[in-house]
Structures are given as C-alpha cells and as structure tokens.
Scaffold this motif. Structure first.
Motif, PDB file in Angstrom:
ATOM      1  N   ALA A  85      31.697  -5.181 -37.639  1.00 48.55           N
ATOM      2  CA  ALA A  85      32.779  -4.133 -37.417  1.00 48.55           C
ATOM      3  C   ALA A  85      32.082  -2.801 -37.181  1.00 48.55           C
ATOM      4  N   LEU A 146      37.274 -10.472 -34.638  1.00 50.20           N
ATOM      5  CA  LEU A 146      36.830  -9.187 -34.100  1.00 50.20           C
ATOM      6  C   LEU A 146      36.598  -9.179 -32.637  1.00 50.20           C
ATOM      7  N   HIS A 198      37.612  -0.374 -30.945  1.00 50.64           N
ATOM      8  CA  HIS A 198      37.689  -1.359 -31.737  1.00 50.64           C
ATOM      9  C   HIS A 198      38.080  -0.734 -33.155  1.00 50.64           C
ATOM     10  N   GLU A 202      40.899  -1.922 -35.754  1.00 47.67           N
ATOM     11  CA  GLU A 202      40.546  -2.581 -36.946  1.00 47.67           C
ATOM     12  C   GLU A 202      41.451  -1.683 -38.129  1.00 47.67           C
ATOM     13  N   ARG A 231      47.090 -10.506 -34.824  1.00 47.02           N
ATOM     14  CA  ARG A 231      45.739 -10.002 -34.128  1.00 47.02           C
ATOM     15  C   ARG A 231      45.834 -10.325 -32.675  1.00 47.02           C
TER      16      ARG A 231
END
Length: 266
Positions: A85, A146, A198, A202, A231
């Motif tokens: 992440a 991810l 991103h 998240e 997601r």
C-alpha cells in the motif's frame, strides 16, 4: 536505503521529465538478494530505473550488488517500504504480475496489452506500478486486491516456472517497445483521467469496511466476499478525489446514525 517515491525527486539515470520516470517496478517480499540485483539489471537494459522494494528479506546485500552488473545506480536509488500500500500510494494504475489464478477476480492482461496500458497512463501523467511477488508464492490475495488488473506471462504450461528477474525482463521489454512505438495495442486497464491516487481509494475502502460493520450489513457472514466485490465495483468506476470525499461524507453520516442507534461497536 530510503528515497522518496515522488518521481520529481528520484535520483536515477532516467530523464525525470520523460514518461519512464512515472513507471516503477515493485518487488514484494523478495527472498533472494541476487534476484533484486538481477531485476535492477533487467530494468536498466530497458531504460527503467525506479525500483521499489517491499519488505525484502535481505537488502542491501553484496549478492544484489554483484548481480546488478552495472546497474548499481538503480540499487542505490531503490526505495524500501514495509507494505505494498505504501509502495503504490500515489499510483493511478497498479498491475500485479502473477502466474496463478487466485480467488481475487481481476482482469487478466498479457504483457503486451499491459505495456500499452502502462504507456497510456504514464503519458497521461499518472504514476504507474508493475508489481511482482515472492519467488515461491507470488502475490498474496490481499496484495492482488490493491491492483487494478493482473498480468500473466503465457509461458509453456508444461514448465511455467519463470525466474523473478526473467519476469521483470519480459515486462520491462514490452514497456520499452510500447514507449518506442507509441503503444499500438489499445490499452484496456488505464485509469480514468482524474482518478484519485491509490492512498485515497484505500482510505475510502477502510471507512467503507468500518461502516458496513457498524450498520451490521454482513449479518454475521464473513465480510471478505462482499468487500472484494465492492472493491472491484469502485475500482472500475475510476473515482476522483471529489467523488471520494463525497462518498466518505455519506459514510461518516451513516456511522453517526449507527452510533445514535447504539449499533456502532466503536
């Protein structure tokens, strides 16, 4: 070795005003330091110099230096972080390279199509990551979640074992060909023009998971399946920062109402 992820301050041999400066290779949980050096060499031969290492078992290491064979500058500028992440927080397109079919359902791209997507996103000014997993076990399901899409190298099914550095070389070559030729193949995994970084996405997913728990959405069922589907749904929409702030405002009100109703365990 620590270095900032932002391409504007990346000290490598690449022209920081070029498209290459927005493309990074991310190695997750690398077990053998020689593979890090070999991957750095594979990158440099194709003009890529941004290397990010996620929790490597042994780095820095003299074996990595030896296998780099002249790509010492790539190793010296490598960024080391603890989680995937962190490695992709500012990226608008994240492609996970995997040899297996996993429970995480992602669009599957061949290397050439993936390279076209990388080229298109980088030309548009977005940060892009090509992510490679551990030598023996690859990327975990949580790490694949991810990613926006998966990349599969169509190796010989009777002997599909591909060395990590060799996989990096294949993808780096295809990216270079896309950069040199303008990516004739139509990209299929580019982000929306104003897609949020991103890290913002998240943060939204974390708040969404908390909210669903607060309103007892799962009714005792495991939340994993629902969150995977949600997601995928939101990743496809290419939410921008304004839309994420709006949705997080809705979630905040839902959490507030859950607290007033005495349902929120927090």
């Amino acid at each position: 070795m620590q270095a900032p992820l932002n391409s504007e301050t990346d000290t490598t041999t690449a022209d920081t005003s070029g498209v290459e400066s927005r493309i990074r290779i991310v190695l997750v949980g690398t077990q053998h330091p020689g593979n890090i050096g070999s991957a750095a060499r594979a990158m440099k031969t194709m003009g890529l110099t941004r290397l990010v290492l996620v929790d490597p078992q042994k780095f820095p290491h003299n074996e990595a230096d030896m296998m780099a064979a002249g790509a010492d500058d790539v190793l010296a500028a490598a960024v080391e972080v603890q989680t995937l992440a962190e490695a992709v927080a500012d990226c608008r397109l994240v492609l996970g390279c995997t040899a297996r079919s996993r429970r995480v359902q992602l669009r599957e791209l061949d290397p050439r199509t993936a390279a076209a997507s990388v080229h298109a996103e980088a030309v548009a000014g977005g940060e892009v990551a090509l992510v490679f997993g551990r030598e023996r076990t690859g990327l975990e399901n949580g790490e694949l979640q991810l990613c926006h899409a998966a990349v599969h190298i169509p190796a010989n099914p009777d002997y599909s074992s591909l060395n990590l550095a060799a996989a990096v070389q294949v993808l780096a070559y295809e990216v270079r060909m896309a950069l040199l030729g303008g990516a004739a193949a139509a990209p299929v995994a580019t982000a929306m023009p104003d897609a949020a970084p991103h890290a913002e996405l998240e943060g939204f997913f974390a708040q969404l998971a908390d909210t669903l728990e607060a309103i007892d959405f799962h009714k005792g069922r495991t939340p994993d399946s629902a969150m995977r589907k949600l997601r995928r749904l939101f990743v496809r929409t290419g939410l921008d920062s304004h839309e994420i702030r709006l949705l997080r405002g809705v979630l905040a009100d839902a959490q507030r109402m859950a607290r007033l109703a005495g349902r929120d365990p927090h």
